[in-house]
Scaffold this active site. Structure first.
Site, PDB file in Angstrom:
ATOM      1  N   SER A 288     -13.149 -69.836  95.483  1.00 47.21           N
ATOM      2  CA  SER A 288     -12.621 -69.796  94.117  1.00 47.21           C
ATOM      3  C   SER A 288     -13.710 -69.457  93.098  1.00 47.21           C
ATOM      4  O   SER A 288     -14.824 -69.987  93.153  1.00 47.21           O
ATOM      5  CB  SER A 288     -12.031 -71.162  93.762  1.00 47.21           C
ATOM      6  OG  SER A 288     -11.616 -71.185  92.418  1.00 47.21           O
TER       7      SER A 288
ATOM      8  N   SER B 102     -21.737 -70.944  83.737  1.00 49.91           N
ATOM      9  CA  SER B 102     -21.014 -71.907  82.901  1.00 49.91           C
ATOM     10  C   SER B 102     -19.765 -71.206  82.363  1.00 49.91           C
ATOM     11  O   SER B 102     -19.545 -71.131  81.164  1.00 49.91           O
ATOM     12  CB  SER B 102     -21.895 -72.425  81.762  1.00 49.91           C
ATOM     13  OG  SER B 102     -22.194 -71.375  80.878  1.00 49.91           O
TER      14      SER B 102
ATOM     15  N   CYS C   7     -15.633 -79.179  88.566  1.00 45.50           N
ATOM     16  CA  CYS C   7     -16.207 -78.144  87.696  1.00 45.50           C
ATOM     17  C   CYS C   7     -17.183 -78.804  86.723  1.00 45.50           C
ATOM     18  O   CYS C   7     -16.801 -79.711  85.977  1.00 45.50           O
ATOM     19  CB  CYS C   7     -15.115 -77.416  86.925  1.00 45.50           C
ATOM     20  SG  CYS C   7     -15.809 -76.220  85.756  1.00 45.50           S
TER      21      CYS C   7
ATOM     22  N   LYS D 126     -11.532 -80.591  96.016  1.00 46.22           N
ATOM     23  CA  LYS D 126     -12.862 -79.951  95.969  1.00 46.22           C
ATOM     24  C   LYS D 126     -13.863 -80.882  95.316  1.00 46.22           C
ATOM     25  O   LYS D 126     -13.717 -81.255  94.146  1.00 46.22           O
ATOM     26  CB  LYS D 126     -12.792 -78.619  95.225  1.00 46.22           C
ATOM     27  CG  LYS D 126     -14.118 -77.845  95.287  1.00 46.22           C
ATOM     28  CD  LYS D 126     -13.931 -76.407  94.904  1.00 46.22           C
ATOM     29  CE  LYS D 126     -15.240 -75.628  95.022  1.00 46.22           C
ATOM     30  NZ  LYS D 126     -15.069 -74.213  94.683  1.00 46.22           N
TER      31      LYS D 126
HETATM   32  C1  SIN Z   1     -16.230 -72.406  85.939  1.00 45.68           C
HETATM   33  O1  SIN Z   1     -15.242 -71.692  85.664  1.00 45.68           O
HETATM   34  O2  SIN Z   1     -16.917 -72.929  85.040  1.00 45.68           O
HETATM   35  C2  SIN Z   1     -16.613 -72.659  87.354  1.00 45.68           C
HETATM   36  C3  SIN Z   1     -15.556 -73.358  88.107  1.00 45.68           C
HETATM   37  C4  SIN Z   1     -16.047 -74.526  88.900  1.00 45.68           C
HETATM   38  O3  SIN Z   1     -17.246 -74.770  88.982  1.00 45.68           O
HETATM   39  O4  SIN Z   1     -15.209 -75.228  89.480  1.00 45.68           O
END
Ligand code: SIN
Length: 309
Positions: free
Chosen positions: A27, A76, A134, A169
């Site tokens: 992802s 980020s 995240c 996750k």
């Molecule tokens: C992000 O979109 O900031 C990364 C996604 C993640 O680390 O789960």
């Protein structure tokens, strides 16, 4: 006289779902598959895990939001995505044209938001990956993934509403990842994905400003491989199916990840350097099986041997 030669079996079972091979696009590194579909048939992948989806569309964080690091990168991004309704109407039909499993990565600000998204997904994807890791959002995200009680609450909410198996996750930014894994297992998770990125930061020595506009971000790439292997190894005793990821860029890395305990292996940032990385890993896994006389790739899972006392 005909020789009894069996084709090597690359299929794996991930939380009750059969993948034709263990190679999964991670992802956030594969979008919704459209760009990579111009390089190769994405139906050759075991599964595609889509960019993290939220209930409503998100523009993500302001730039700069990526930075290079030794053997890796920081991001980020902040969960930029079109929202779940647009995913279902505009992106999922494209992915469904390919003979690959689809994993929907979902993020929410509250347990209820995870439940609403799981409900909307119904049985339209093969697996749901509940993202509680995240590091780039102010609400939800890693806040859920670093607290066993909150991690369990989100898992329960998603599980209650989900029509497909749920992977949770996990973040490596905790003292004891097995503790969090056990909490989500007890809350009903069908499996876990690990690792998400490690918190990191860089500073421009001329401007003296952080390179990322949000100051900090998540570290991925080859630099994190040993951390990922360690985390997968530490949860192997829990009896949970594991999608292992973090720094994998070669077939040898993927074998290592499976030996540590992974049932399937994610390829992520490696694709930014080489879009063909998943295809090369797949081919390398076949070669490894042949050179090691393996008939089933799944034999590798958890096959790490202890040192003798
Ligand atoms: C992000 O979109 O900031 C990364 C996604 C993640 O680390 O789960």
């Amino acid at each position: 006289m005909s020789e009894n030669v069996h084709a090597p079996d690359l299929s794996v079972n991930l939380a009750g779902v059969t993948l034709k091979n263990p190679v999964v696009a991670v992802s956030g590194t594969f979008g919704f598959g459209r760009e990579y579909g111009e390089y190769y048939d994405i139906g050759r992948l075991g599964a595609v895990c889509v960019k993290g989806i939220t209930l409503l569309p998100r523009g993500g964080n302001p730039p700069p939001r990526v930075a290079e690091t030794p053997m890796g990168m920081l991001n980020s991004v902040g969960l930029q995505n079109p929202g779940i309704d647009a995913f279902l109407s505009d992106e999922l039909p494209f992915l469904r044209r390919f003979d690959t499993a689809v994993i929907a990565n979902i993020s929410g600000n509250t347990p209820e938001e995870y439940a609403r998204m799981a409900e909307k997904l119904g049985d339209m994807v093969d697996l749901i990956e509940v993202n509680i890791s995240c590091p780039n959002v102010k609400a939800g995200g890693m806040l859920f993934g670093t607290d066993p009680a909150l991690a369990a609450e989100v898992t329960r909410a998603a599980k209650r509403a989900a029509g497909r198996p749920v992977l949770v996750k996990l973040t490596p930014n905790v003292t004891d990842i097995a503790h969090i894994a056990l909490a989500v297992k007890d809350a009903g998770a069908d499996g876990i994905s690990l690792i998400n990125t490690l918190g990191g930061m860089r500073i421009d020595t001329e401007t003296r400003r952080p390179i990322l506009r949000m100051n900090t971000g998540g570290l991925s790439g080859p630099a994190v491989l040993p951390v990922a292997i360690r985390c997968v190894y530490q949860v192997r005793g829990l009896g949970l199916p594991v999608l292992g990821m973090g720094g994998v860029s070669t077939a040898s890395d993927a074998v290592e990840m499976m030996l540590a305990g992974a049932h399937a292996v994610g390829i992520g940032s490696a694709m930014f350097a080489d879009p063909y990385a998943p295809m090369k890993v797949l081919q390398g896994l076949g070669e490894f099986m042949a050179s090691h006389h393996l008939t089933r790739i799944s034999e590798l899972t958890g096959g790490v041997l202890p040192w003798e006392a």
